[in-house]
Design a protein around this motif. Structure first.
Motif, PDB file in Angstrom:
ATOM      1  N   THR A 170       0.835  -1.202   0.000  1.00  0.00           N
ATOM      2  CA  THR A 170       0.000   0.000   0.000  1.00  0.00           C
ATOM      3  C   THR A 170       0.873   1.257   0.000  1.00  0.00           C
ATOM      4  O   THR A 170       0.593   2.221  -0.720  1.00  0.00           O
ATOM      5  N   LYS A 178      -5.567   0.841   3.345  1.00  0.00           N
ATOM      6  CA  LYS A 178      -6.093  -0.499   3.605  1.00  0.00           C
ATOM      7  C   LYS A 178      -7.616  -0.440   3.610  1.00  0.00           C
ATOM      8  O   LYS A 178      -8.195   0.469   4.212  1.00  0.00           O
ATOM      9  N   PRO A 179      -8.304  -1.405   2.944  1.00  0.00           N
ATOM     10  CA  PRO A 179      -9.774  -1.383   2.952  1.00  0.00           C
ATOM     11  C   PRO A 179     -10.313  -1.512   4.375  1.00  0.00           C
ATOM     12  O   PRO A 179      -9.735  -2.219   5.207  1.00  0.00           O
ATOM     13  N   THR A 180     -11.421  -0.826   4.654  1.00  0.00           N
ATOM     14  CA  THR A 180     -12.014  -0.906   5.985  1.00  0.00           C
ATOM     15  C   THR A 180     -13.231  -1.821   5.998  1.00  0.00           C
ATOM     16  O   THR A 180     -13.779  -2.110   7.042  1.00  0.00           O
ATOM     17  N   SER A 181     -13.672  -2.267   4.804  1.00  0.00           N
ATOM     18  CA  SER A 181     -14.790  -3.204   4.752  1.00  0.00           C
ATOM     19  C   SER A 181     -14.657  -4.044   3.484  1.00  0.00           C
ATOM     20  O   SER A 181     -13.928  -3.682   2.570  1.00  0.00           O
ATOM     21  N   SER A 182     -15.393  -5.143   3.452  1.00  0.00           N
ATOM     22  CA  SER A 182     -15.357  -6.014   2.290  1.00  0.00           C
ATOM     23  C   SER A 182     -16.178  -5.407   1.150  1.00  0.00           C
ATOM     24  O   SER A 182     -17.246  -4.838   1.389  1.00  0.00           O
ATOM     25  N   PRO A 183     -15.712  -5.520  -0.105  1.00  0.00           N
ATOM     26  CA  PRO A 183     -16.550  -5.053  -1.208  1.00  0.00           C
ATOM     27  C   PRO A 183     -17.767  -5.964  -1.432  1.00  0.00           C
ATOM     28  O   PRO A 183     -18.692  -5.599  -2.130  1.00  0.00           O
TER      29      PRO A 183
END
Ligand code: HEC
Length: 66
Positions: free
Chosen positions: A31, A50-55
């Motif tokens: 990242t 960094k993603p904070t939730s799932s797509p």
């Protein structure tokens, strides 16, 4: 020039070794490399995090008995 290969190799190894700890570190480094290249390419406003939730917000990934 931003080094991009190294974080990818670390991630690949982490996946092969099924190491969550190594994966988390590798993902963080990758990242940083993304945003580092954007900065040096003059498009630093494209900042990756960094993603904070799932797509996949409508799918559960809990294991189920077959
Ligand atoms: C070698 C340099 C470099 C690396 C490494 C890099 N990028 Fe980029 N990225 C760019 C440049 C340059 C642009 C702007 C392209 C343009 O002008 O359309 C860009 C654009 C983007 C965009 C915007 C695309 C759009 O059409 O809106 C996203 C999202 C993006 N990068 C994500 C990433 C991610 C995620 C990573 C790491 C996994 C990454 N980039 C690694 C150079 C890089």
């Amino acid at each position: 020039m931003v080094q991009f290969d190294q974080p990818l190799v670390v991630l690949q190894d982490a996946i092969k070794q099924k190491s969550a700890v190594k994966f988390a570190q590798g993902y963080a480094d990758l990242t940083l490399a993304c945003s580092g290249c954007h900065k040096s390419a003059g498009v630093g406003f494209i900042a990756i995090k960094k993603p904070t939730s799932s797509p996949f917000c409508d799918q559960t990934f809990e294991p189920v008995a077959r």
